[in-house]
Design a protein around this motif. Structure first.
Motif, PDB file in Angstrom:
ATOM      1  N   ASP A   1      57.177 -28.011 -15.789  1.00  0.00           N
ATOM      2  CA  ASP A   1      58.212 -28.839 -15.831  1.00  0.00           C
ATOM      3  C   ASP A   1      59.389 -28.471 -16.412  1.00  0.00           C
ATOM      4  N   ARG A   2      59.446 -27.309 -17.404  1.00  0.00           N
ATOM      5  CA  ARG A   2      60.679 -26.932 -17.718  1.00  0.00           C
ATOM      6  C   ARG A   2      61.433 -25.776 -16.785  1.00  0.00           C
ATOM      7  N   LEU A   3      60.686 -25.548 -15.866  1.00  0.00           N
ATOM      8  CA  LEU A   3      61.485 -24.735 -14.746  1.00  0.00           C
ATOM      9  C   LEU A   3      62.485 -25.545 -14.095  1.00  0.00           C
ATOM     10  N   THR A   4      63.370 -24.723 -13.413  1.00  0.00           N
ATOM     11  CA  THR A   4      64.382 -25.453 -12.679  1.00  0.00           C
ATOM     12  C   THR A   4      63.727 -25.782 -11.354  1.00  0.00           C
ATOM     13  N   PRO A   5      64.351 -26.877 -10.748  1.00  0.00           N
ATOM     14  CA  PRO A   5      63.807 -27.419  -9.629  1.00  0.00           C
ATOM     15  C   PRO A   5      63.492 -26.342  -8.507  1.00  0.00           C
TER      16      PRO A   5
ATOM     17  N   ASN B   1      60.591 -14.711 -12.208  1.00  0.00           N
ATOM     18  CA  ASN B   1      61.507 -15.657 -13.570  1.00  0.00           C
ATOM     19  C   ASN B   1      60.563 -16.810 -13.925  1.00  0.00           C
ATOM     20  N   ALA B   2      59.796 -17.330 -12.996  1.00  0.00           N
ATOM     21  CA  ALA B   2      59.261 -18.552 -13.321  1.00  0.00           C
ATOM     22  C   ALA B   2      57.990 -18.193 -13.990  1.00  0.00           C
ATOM     23  N   MET B   3      57.294 -17.059 -13.610  1.00  0.00           N
ATOM     24  CA  MET B   3      56.028 -16.544 -14.334  1.00  0.00           C
ATOM     25  C   MET B   3      56.319 -16.117 -15.772  1.00  0.00           C
ATOM     26  N   LYS B   4      57.347 -15.519 -15.912  1.00  0.00           N
ATOM     27  CA  LYS B   4      57.749 -14.889 -17.050  1.00  0.00           C
ATOM     28  C   LYS B   4      58.194 -16.261 -18.045  1.00  0.00           C
ATOM     29  N   ALA B   5      58.930 -17.153 -17.677  1.00  0.00           N
ATOM     30  CA  ALA B   5      59.138 -18.318 -18.465  1.00  0.00           C
ATOM     31  C   ALA B   5      57.874 -19.084 -18.901  1.00  0.00           C
ATOM     32  N   ILE B   6      56.952 -19.275 -17.870  1.00  0.00           N
ATOM     33  CA  ILE B   6      55.599 -19.843 -18.197  1.00  0.00           C
ATOM     34  C   ILE B   6      54.888 -19.008 -19.125  1.00  0.00           C
ATOM     35  N   LYS B   7      54.787 -17.763 -19.158  1.00  0.00           N
ATOM     36  CA  LYS B   7      53.896 -16.886 -20.050  1.00  0.00           C
ATOM     37  C   LYS B   7      54.421 -17.112 -21.350  1.00  0.00           C
ATOM     38  N   GLU B   8      56.070 -17.092 -21.612  1.00  0.00           N
ATOM     39  CA  GLU B   8      56.533 -16.965 -22.782  1.00  0.00           C
ATOM     40  C   GLU B   8      56.506 -18.492 -23.425  1.00  0.00           C
ATOM     41  N   TYR B   9      56.310 -19.543 -22.683  1.00  0.00           N
ATOM     42  CA  TYR B   9      56.173 -20.994 -23.446  1.00  0.00           C
ATOM     43  C   TYR B   9      54.631 -20.997 -23.754  1.00  0.00           C
ATOM     44  N   LEU B  10      53.753 -20.393 -22.812  1.00  0.00           N
ATOM     45  CA  LEU B  10      52.532 -20.491 -23.350  1.00  0.00           C
ATOM     46  C   LEU B  10      52.089 -19.562 -24.563  1.00  0.00           C
ATOM     47  N   SER B  11      53.056 -18.707 -24.771  1.00  0.00           N
ATOM     48  CA  SER B  11      52.428 -17.862 -25.821  1.00  0.00           C
ATOM     49  C   SER B  11      53.300 -18.253 -27.105  1.00  0.00           C
ATOM     50  N   ASP B  12      54.173 -18.893 -27.175  1.00  0.00           N
ATOM     51  CA  ASP B  12      54.549 -19.597 -28.370  1.00  0.00           C
ATOM     52  C   ASP B  12      53.929 -20.491 -28.902  1.00  0.00           C
ATOM     53  N   ASP B  13      53.735 -20.486 -30.233  1.00  0.00           N
ATOM     54  CA  ASP B  13      52.891 -21.224 -31.119  1.00  0.00           C
ATOM     55  C   ASP B  13      54.058 -22.435 -31.765  1.00  0.00           C
TER      56      ASP B  13
END
Lengths: 185, 220
Positions: A133-137, A173-185
């Motif tokens: 949901d944080r990705l751009t449309p 870019n979307a994949m990178k953003a998602i992986k970063e978001y998921l790795s954040d604690d």
């Protein structure tokens, strides 16, 4: 009688279209069964939650009415997604007019889902959903088509009206953003 | 930050996850993922995202949508009324059309209304005729002159009105003015022939169409 192959699940979309144009309505049913749920997933990626059944139905009706205009140089699914997206945009425009100029938040968080089927823990699922949901449309559309449908970039480009190269960048870019978001604690 | 340099294989991860690669290419991707932390993370995120997005997507009623779509795209192409009434829902269709499931309108969808209109026409036309029965232009009518004219005698062009034609005229070609007293004998002959045709049409309507619209309660 009809074409027996049209009644089987291994008939191609083109064969089912041809059968339907010859008068076999079961071919139309097979096409709906094949693509309806994928259209619902795509509609969800566009932020549609209400009236998805109606949206999917309208997509098929519009597609079948203009099958003569369908060019076989793209897949039927790509064409359906393109129609679906236009219908969603029409809906958003109509809704925007109803709200008298109030802009919609196209990347609004989606709430109120049904419980998952237990395959993924709820907490993980929620984090993935938040990340998407944080990705751009546009990133969300490209990512959804690539991940949930396995659609190639050239077809995604047709659906989102962009270039193949741009879609590749959006996906990574979307994949990178998602992986970063998921790795954040 | 470590990056994968084999972009070709990294690009194929979605196809690999969907099982759309050939055996050789799938094995090559699998071997690459086994030795590439970036692609392993990509594949894990991809499969988790796919699972979540699929599970959380709205569930649509595929059967209902299929039924609605086939109905909307098939109904208007039925060529004949008998087909529309009697054929099964899976009857073949000829060609996609531009409008979904157009509803029949007008007389075809309301046969009782057509019958009622026919009755109304008969009553409205014959009432003044009865009132002026036996008189044409103020003189008694010779019943023999009411017989159809030779050669059919109903050609509107052939009818010569006794008086200048009024502004209003019905489709029979017979002028309708202040009263039937102004009509000539030929006009009346034409009109009677038309009425007979209307009455014959009503007589051939199915009995169901002649049922009263409002059922009267049975008297015990």
């Amino acid at each position: 009688m009809g074409d027996p192959k049209a009644r089987t699940s291994d008939a191609t979309d083109a064969e089912l279209i041809a059968s339907w144009q010859r008068g076999d309505q079961r071919a139309a049913t097979a096409l709906v069964e094949r693509h309806a749920q994928a259209l619902a997933r795509f509609a969800a990626s566009l932020g549609e939650r209400d009236g998805v059944d109606e949206l999917v139905q309208d997509t098929f009706v519009r597609a079948f009415h203009s099958l003569d205009a369908f060019r076989a140089d793209s897949s039927l699914r790509t064409w359906l997604f393109t129609i679906c997206k236009r219908l969603v945009l029409d809906r958003k425009r109509a809704e925007r007019r109803r709200r008298d100029g109030v802009e919609l938040d196209e990347a609004h968080a989606v709430v109120g889902f049904d419980a998952l089927d237990g395959m993924v823990a709820e907490e993980t699922a929620q984090r993935v959903q938040d990340a998407v949901d944080r990705l751009t449309p546009l990133q969300k559309q490209v990512f959804t088509l690539r991940v949930t449908e396995g659609m190639p970039y050239n077809e995604i480009a047709q659906v989102v009206e962009s270039t193949e190269g741009a879609c590749r960048v959006h996906y990574h870019n979307a994949m990178k953003a998602i992986k970063e978001y998921l790795s954040d604690d | 930050m470590i990056e994968c340099l084999d972009l070709a294989k990294r690009d194929r991860l979605p196809e690999y996850a969907h099982g759309r690669l050939g055996a050789a290419e799938a094995e090559a991707v699998r071997a690459h993922v086994a030795g590439c932390a970036v692609c392993a993370a990509d594949l894990a995120a991809l499969e988790t995202s796919r699972l979540v997005l699929s599970a959380r997507a709205p569930r649509v009623d595929v059967a209902a949508i299929a039924a609605a779509v086939t109905a909307a795209t098939a109904a208007p192409t039925r060529p004949a009324l008998s087909v529309a009434r009697g054929a099964a829902s899976a009857a073949p269709i000829a060609k996609p059309v531009a409008k979904p499931a157009a509803r029949r309108t007008g007389w075809a969808s309301r046969p009782w209304l057509a019958a009622a209109a026919s009755i109304l026409i008969v009553v409205s036309v014959s009432l003044p005729l009865v009132q002026s029965a036996g008189r044409v232009n103020g003189a008694p009518v010779d019943s023999a002159s009411l017989a159809p004219a030779p050669g059919g005698g109903t050609d509107p062009v052939a009818v010569e009105p006794a008086a200048p034609a009024p502004a209003a005229a019905v489709a029979t070609g017979v002028p309708v003015g202040d009263g039937f007293a102004e009509l000539s004998t030929d006009d009346l002959s034409t009109l009677l022939a038309e009425l007979e045709q209307v009455e014959a049409t009503i007589a051939t309507e199915p009995a169901s169409m002649r049922k009263p619209i409002v059922d009267t309660p049975e008297v015990r």
